[in-house]
Structures are given as structure tokens and as C-alpha cells.
Write an enzyme that holds these catalytic residues in place. Structure first.
Site, PDB file in Angstrom:
ATOM      1  N   TRP A  66      -4.903 -29.851  -6.604  1.00 11.43           N
ATOM      2  CA  TRP A  66      -4.732 -28.559  -7.038  1.00 11.43           C
ATOM      3  C   TRP A  66      -3.951 -28.520  -8.411  1.00 11.43           C
ATOM      4  O   TRP A  66      -4.230 -27.488  -9.075  1.00 11.43           O
ATOM      5  CB  TRP A  66      -4.060 -27.759  -5.890  1.00 11.43           C
ATOM      6  CG  TRP A  66      -5.321 -27.556  -4.883  1.00 11.43           C
ATOM      7  CD1 TRP A  66      -5.303 -28.364  -3.756  1.00 11.43           C
ATOM      8  CD2 TRP A  66      -6.701 -27.018  -4.838  1.00 11.43           C
ATOM      9  NE1 TRP A  66      -6.358 -27.760  -2.943  1.00 11.43           N
ATOM     10  CE2 TRP A  66      -7.189 -27.243  -3.643  1.00 11.43           C
ATOM     11  CE3 TRP A  66      -7.122 -26.122  -5.995  1.00 11.43           C
ATOM     12  CZ2 TRP A  66      -8.428 -26.559  -3.514  1.00 11.43           C
ATOM     13  CZ3 TRP A  66      -8.341 -25.570  -5.596  1.00 11.43           C
ATOM     14  CH2 TRP A  66      -9.245 -25.862  -4.564  1.00 11.43           C
ATOM     15  N   ASP A 136       1.762 -22.176  -6.739  1.00 15.15           N
ATOM     16  CA  ASP A 136       0.700 -21.936  -5.924  1.00 15.15           C
ATOM     17  C   ASP A 136       1.083 -22.474  -4.533  1.00 15.15           C
ATOM     18  O   ASP A 136       1.432 -23.604  -4.180  1.00 15.15           O
ATOM     19  CB  ASP A 136      -0.455 -22.917  -6.340  1.00 15.15           C
ATOM     20  CG  ASP A 136      -1.689 -22.929  -5.522  1.00 15.15           C
ATOM     21  OD1 ASP A 136      -1.537 -21.956  -4.495  1.00 15.15           O
ATOM     22  OD2 ASP A 136      -2.656 -23.527  -5.975  1.00 15.15           O
ATOM     23  N   LYS A 160      -6.143 -19.967   4.052  1.00 16.08           N
ATOM     24  CA  LYS A 160      -5.665 -21.172   4.876  1.00 16.08           C
ATOM     25  C   LYS A 160      -4.583 -20.628   6.168  1.00 16.08           C
ATOM     26  O   LYS A 160      -4.905 -20.912   6.951  1.00 16.08           O
ATOM     27  CB  LYS A 160      -4.843 -21.935   4.040  1.00 16.08           C
ATOM     28  CG  LYS A 160      -5.632 -22.312   2.774  1.00 16.08           C
ATOM     29  CD  LYS A 160      -6.417 -23.560   3.006  1.00 16.08           C
ATOM     30  CE  LYS A 160      -7.250 -23.752   1.680  1.00 16.08           C
ATOM     31  NZ  LYS A 160      -7.046 -23.526   0.309  1.00 16.08           N
TER      32      LYS A 160
HETATM   33  C1  LIG Z   1      -7.550 -23.820  -1.080  1.00 14.81           C
HETATM   34  C2  LIG Z   1      -6.721 -23.896  -2.199  1.00 14.81           C
HETATM   35  C3  LIG Z   1      -7.024 -23.273  -3.579  1.00 14.81           C
HETATM   36  C4  LIG Z   1      -8.180 -22.739  -3.608  1.00 14.81           C
HETATM   37  O1  LIG Z   1      -8.335 -21.404  -3.998  1.00 14.81           O
HETATM   38  P1  LIG Z   1      -9.697 -20.386  -4.001  1.00 14.81           P
HETATM   39  O2  LIG Z   1      -9.677 -19.834  -5.305  1.00 14.81           O
HETATM   40  O3  LIG Z   1      -9.268 -19.475  -3.040  1.00 14.81           O
HETATM   41  O4  LIG Z   1     -10.833 -21.174  -3.709  1.00 14.81           O
HETATM   42  C5  LIG Z   1      -6.144 -23.385  -4.512  1.00 14.81           C
HETATM   43  N1  LIG Z   1      -4.898 -24.052  -4.359  1.00 14.81           N
HETATM   44  C6  LIG Z   1      -4.438 -24.526  -3.062  1.00 14.81           C
HETATM   45  C7  LIG Z   1      -2.921 -25.401  -3.268  1.00 14.81           C
HETATM   46  C8  LIG Z   1      -5.371 -24.574  -2.192  1.00 14.81           C
HETATM   47  O5  LIG Z   1      -5.133 -25.110  -0.866  1.00 14.81           O
END
Ligand SMILES: *Cc1c(COP(=O)(O)O)cnc(C)c1O
Length: 324
Positions: A66, A136, A160
Site C-alpha cells: 500500500w 493511511d 475493512k
Molecule cells: C484496502 C486498502 C486500500 C484500498 O483502498 P480503496 O481505494 O478503498 O480500494 C488502501 N490502503 C490500505 C492500507 C488498504 O488496506
């Protein structure tokens, strides 16, 4: 689902949801809470557009899949300085603060405090010396208390730990608003959304309603201190089993293990498919690890009861007894 977002019924729902979220996280009055759309991935672009504030670079910690996505996107808008990285050991740890190379002129420092795919979680808050810290928190927000005042901005997709997909939470310090790059879409300009109480355009109303119910549920559980104790107990059960097994193992450094996402490996990965099949037969699905990491991954978010983790450990123990 048909209610107008400007009607008094829905406004009351949104106001209550915001008040409950503020209470749960202890969010001070000088922070805005925004209920937006686009997900955390859209925020990877929206954040530099809003937070560069006349500067041209930002610091990013690279701790996994991520973080990598955030960095790649930010590079479209600014110079990215990778201030810390755990790529050398396949993203299995959080680099110690003493190794971080922060730059003085960074607009902000970005971290992903729970790497959902790698199963790496910060159990400490980076010190950025006055540069706004941006996190994030998609996959562990509301799993434990957070000192929001240490952050300039916290964001996360709801799907989540908060509620249905489609809602994105942004918690941002007032003083950072009002300097979006000129080409920033109005719907993604934090200042315009803050001034409109997140209703510059139609917010994801049904997802906000459900998230509001989750906030009330969390309050009934005793708030984030109580849910944290449960999450600690759930994670401990699984990691203790992994550490005691010579058949399964956790690839993550013990001090940096996530309480929400627990990747694990079989010593012999040729058995992965057989294990996933046995787990499925026992009613356990979604255990296949992300292709970037392989093996298995158990996501044990707030909604997973301890009985679910106990059952998983039983299934693993039974599998080990037969194949180990
Ligand atoms: C699931 C997740 C994402 C995904 O974000 P979306 O735009 O909602 O698909 C981003 N960062 C992390 C840490 C995640 O776990």
C-alpha cells in the site's frame, strides 16, 4: 437509501455519525471529519493535491504494497523522498525511527500504519519534527485508540473496519486546508468539502448510515480501549500458535506484527492448496494470501469474534497433526 442528503432526517444521521466518531477517537475541535468517496486509493492523489501547500516534495515511508501504491501516485504531483524503507527484507518490519531520513522542506510525511497485505503494523507513532504526519489507516482504524493530535491527516476506506465500501474517512487538521492545487477537482478539495459539511456533492449516504451504526456498536462494546483488548487477545492466540508450531510460521518481525491482518506460511508451500481446501471444508474462507506475499492471510478485523480465531487455530492444529 432514497433519503435526500440535504433532508433533515439524513443530516441528523450524518451529524450523529460524526459526533460518535469524534467521541470514539477523541478528535479535537481543530480537526475536520470528512465523509467522502473515492476510497484510500483516490486519496493517494487527493492528498498531495491538497497538502503540498506551495511545496514541491513530500516524504514517504515505504513499508509494503500500500505504501508503494501511495508513492507511485504521489510522484505524479510532487517529488517523493523515500525517507524509510523495509524493502530490503521483503517488507516484514517497520524501519526504526533512527534510520529515517526526513527532509526539512517536505510538505508532509506519509505512512501506512497497517500494511494490510504484508501484515505489518506500527505500534508507535513516527516523530516528524513539526512536519504534518499523514497516515493511511484503512485497515486498522477503530481497532485501537489513536492520538489524533500527532497526525495532520488520517484517512481510510471504510470497508475493512468501519462499514460498507464506498465511504472514505478523512480526519484533517484545519490549518492544513485551503491550499489545494488549482486543478484539484472541487469534490476532492478538502476545504470545499469541509465548508459544505462533506456535502459539496452527494456523500455515500447509506454507507454513512451503516458506519454510524458501527460507531454506536463500538461505543456499546466500551469504546476503542475495550475493542483493542479484544483485538490483542485475538492476535495473540494466532501468533502464539504460529510461533509454537514448526509447521506454520509468521514471516513478520514480532514487534511489528499486525493485529488485523496475519499472514502465515507453511514450511512446505506445496501444502498451501491442501490447507486452503481443508480450511474451506471447515467453513473458513478468504484465507489465501495476497499474491505479493503468498501463503495464507487471516484478516481478523473488529467484527471477527475470538471464537472465529479459536476455530482457525483448531483447523491449523488438525492440519498439522495430519500433514506435519
Ligand atoms: C484496502 C486498502 C486500500 C484500498 O483502498 P480503496 O481505494 O478503498 O480500494 C488502501 N490502503 C490500505 C492500507 C488498504 O488496506
Amino acid at each position: 437509501m432514497e433519503m435526500s442528503h440535504r433532508g433533515k432526517e439524513f443530516i441528523a444521521i450524518a451529524d450523529q455519525a460524526e459526533a460518535d466518531l469524534r467521541e470514539l477517537l477523541g478528535i479535537a475541535a481543530d480537526y475536520k471529519v470528512l465523509f467522502l468517496q473515492g476510497g484510500a486509493v483516490a486519496e493517494n492523489a487527493i492528498i498531495p493535491m491538497n497538502l503540498l501547500r506551495g511545496k514541491t516534495s513530500a516524504d514517504y515511508a515505504n513499508t509494503g504494497e500500500w505504501s508503494k501504491k501511495s508513492i507511485k501516485e504521489a510522484k505524479k504531483y510532487c517529488t517523493v523522498n523515500v525517507a524509510a524503507s523495509s524493502e530490503d527484507r521483503n517488507f516484514t518490519y517497520v524501519p526504526a525511527q533512527s534510520t529515517w531520513k526526513l527532509s526539512k522542506d517536505a510538505a508532509y510525511v506519509h505512512v501506512c500504519t497497517n500494511e494490510t497485505i504484508g501484515g505489518v503494523e506500527y505500534h508507535w507513532t513516527p516523530d516528524t519534527g513539526g512536519v504534518p504526519l499523514v497516515a493511511d489507516m484503512s485497515s486498522h482504524i477503530l481497532s485501537r485508540p489513536v492520538d489524533v493530535s500527532r497526525y495532520g491527516l488520517i484517512y481510510g476506506g471504510a470497508q475493512k473496519n468501519v462499514g460498507p465500501a464506498g465511504l472514505t474517512l478523512v480526519i484533517v487538521r484545519d490549518s492544513l486546508l485551503g491550499n489545494a492545487l488549482p486543478f484539484t477537482p472541487s469534490a476532492f478539495d478538502f476545504k470545499q468539502q469541509a465548508d459544505a459539511d462533506s456535502m459539496y456533492n452527494t456523500p455515500p449516504t447509506y454507507a454513512i448510515y451503516i458506519a454510524g451504526l458501527v460507531f454506536q456498536w463500538l461505543k456499546r462494546q466500551g469504546g476503542l480501549q475495550a475493542i483493542e483488548q479484544r483485538n490483542i487477545a485475538k492476535a495473540k492466540l494466532l501468533y502464539d500458535y504460529l510461533d509454537g508450531s514448526s509447521f506454520f510460521r509468521s514471516p513478520v518481525h514480532p514487534a511489528d506484527r499486525s493485529r488485523m491482518n496475519v499472514p502465515f506460511k507453511l514450511r512446505d508451500e506445496a501444502l498451501d492448496e491442501a490447507f486452503l481446501k481443508a480450511a474451506k471444508a471447515a467453513g473458513m474462507v478468504q484465507l489465501k494470501g495476497h499474491r505479493a506475499v503468498g501463503g495464507m492471510r487471516a484478516s481478523i478485523y473488529n467484527a471477527m469474534p475470538i471464537a472465529g480465531v479459536q476455530r482457525l487455530v483448531e483447523v491449523m492444529r488438525d492440519f498439522e497433526a495430519v500433514h506435519g
